[in-house]
Write an enzyme that holds these catalytic residues in place. Structure first.
Site, PDB file in Angstrom:
ATOM      1  N   ASP A 214       0.818  -1.217   0.000  1.00  0.00           N
ATOM      2  CA  ASP A 214       0.000   0.000   0.000  1.00  0.00           C
ATOM      3  C   ASP A 214       0.853   1.269   0.000  1.00  0.00           C
ATOM      4  O   ASP A 214       0.351   2.356  -0.261  1.00  0.00           O
ATOM      5  CB  ASP A 214      -0.936  -0.003   1.212  1.00  0.00           C
ATOM      6  CG  ASP A 214      -2.053   1.026   1.108  1.00  0.00           C
ATOM      7  OD1 ASP A 214      -2.511   1.284  -0.014  1.00  0.00           O
ATOM      8  OD2 ASP A 214      -2.459   1.565   2.153  1.00  0.00           O
ATOM      9  N   SER A 238      -7.008   4.910  -0.182  1.00  0.00           N
ATOM     10  CA  SER A 238      -7.164   3.638  -0.888  1.00  0.00           C
ATOM     11  C   SER A 238      -8.636   3.263  -0.898  1.00  0.00           C
ATOM     12  O   SER A 238      -9.308   3.318   0.135  1.00  0.00           O
ATOM     13  CB  SER A 238      -6.365   2.535  -0.188  1.00  0.00           C
ATOM     14  OG  SER A 238      -5.001   2.888  -0.080  1.00  0.00           O
ATOM     15  N   GLN A 288      -4.524  -1.471  -7.356  1.00  0.00           N
ATOM     16  CA  GLN A 288      -5.250  -0.611  -6.426  1.00  0.00           C
ATOM     17  C   GLN A 288      -5.905   0.539  -7.171  1.00  0.00           C
ATOM     18  O   GLN A 288      -5.333   1.094  -8.107  1.00  0.00           O
ATOM     19  CB  GLN A 288      -4.300  -0.037  -5.372  1.00  0.00           C
ATOM     20  CG  GLN A 288      -4.992   0.812  -4.312  1.00  0.00           C
ATOM     21  CD  GLN A 288      -4.013   1.350  -3.279  1.00  0.00           C
ATOM     22  OE1 GLN A 288      -3.443   2.420  -3.456  1.00  0.00           O
ATOM     23  NE2 GLN A 288      -3.805   0.589  -2.206  1.00  0.00           N
TER      24      GLN A 288
END
Length: 302
Positions: A214, A238, A288
């Site tokens: 991430d 996110s 993502q």
């Protein structure tokens, strides 16, 4: 130097402790948080790693995680514990499926589906690692931030220069994160743990990788848009995250994270990542989509 080494080690130990969940019952676990970003919100990678650990603790250890698909529903509060509830969806002949839901104050903040497989031999191919410079050519985050600390938010400098980093990251294109420009929507960085994980604990290596993936992934979607990533007008979060594990990873060694963003639209950026070891083997692939909203340039803050 001793000061930095001690704080890096403490940050690493804190990350490992967070990934070691407290069991409440057979399928319910509690996790603690750290204000890693200095915002009061939980870092998405932390929840990914913890949710993977929760799911894995309900699966036969002989079966290894090969994919996860997650959605971030609400911002998490670092001051509250996270309750992870695991649903045993299926235990098949070769594959096991689990669903994990994370709650705070009985509010649904995160959900993840993940799949495990009994290891087997099969066809093999992968995209080759691109030609890149080795980790020895780059400074790590703390070294870089010492040089430009006066230009960054205090929350960023505190994390890197005081609290320490659990994972050492050496970005190849630091200028793309800090200063707005018309850059390619691409970057890469080298990473390894600021500590040592037992080589026999494959699950903890994978959970740490989930935590790591991430970091900076969505930032690549800003590179072509004359937009600094730390601009106070930027709202970034996110929205979802997927990760496929292809081959074993050793977080104690240097690995490469190659990141590309093929699209930005509707206030969202889409990014893909590929993780390689130093042998050039493709270890994992990430994807993502994240919120990339600039309230001063586009006027929306909903």
């Amino acid at each position: 130097l001793l000061f930095f080494c001690q704080h890096m080690s403490q940050a690493f130990d804190k990350m490992i402790k967070q990934l070691s969940l407290e069991p409440v019952s057979e399928d319910i676990f509690l996790g603690e948080s750290t204000d890693l970003l200095g915002t009061g919100r939980i870092f998405g990678g932390q929840v990914l790693g913890q949710a993977l650990m929760a799911a894995s603790l309900t699966v036969d250890p002989q079966r290894e995680v090969h994919s996860l698909h997650a959605y971030f529903i609400r911002p998490g509060d670092v001051n509250l514990p996270i309750r992870f509830e695991v649903e045993r969806v299926r235990d098949g002949g070769s594959f096991t499926n689990r669903r994990v839901v994370a709650y705070q104050n009985d509010k649904h903040i995160f959900t993840m589906a993940t799949s495990f497989q009994t290891p087997e031999v099969g066809f093999e191919h992968y995209d080759p690692m691109p030609e890149v410079k080795s980790q020895d050519n780059f400074l790590n985050e703390s070294q870089l931030i010492q040089q430009i600390a006066h230009t960054l938010p205090k929350s960023i400098t505190k994390r890197h220069l005081i609290d320490g980093n659990p994972i050492e990251i050496r970005p190849a294109h630091p200028e793309r994160f800090v200063t707005g420009g018309s850059y390619p929507a691409h970057t890469y960085y080298w990473f390894k743990a600021n500590g040592s994980i037992d080589s026999e604990n494959a699950l903890l290596h994978k959970a740490t990788l989930a935590y790591l993936t991430d970091f900076y992934l969505i930032f690549a979607s800003l590179f072509p848009h004359n937009q600094g990533c730390f601009d106070p007008a930027m709202q970034m979060a996110s929205l979802d995250h997927a990760l496929w594990f292809h081959r074993p990873i050793n977080i104690n060694e240097w690995n490469l994270y190659v990141i590309d963003s093929p699209n930005a639209s509707g206030g969202r950026g889409l990014c893909f990542g590929r993780i390689y070891n130093q042998k050039g083997e493709l270890l994992a692939t990430s994807a993502q989509e994240g919120l990339i909203r600039n309230t001063s340039r586009f006027g929306s803050d909903k």
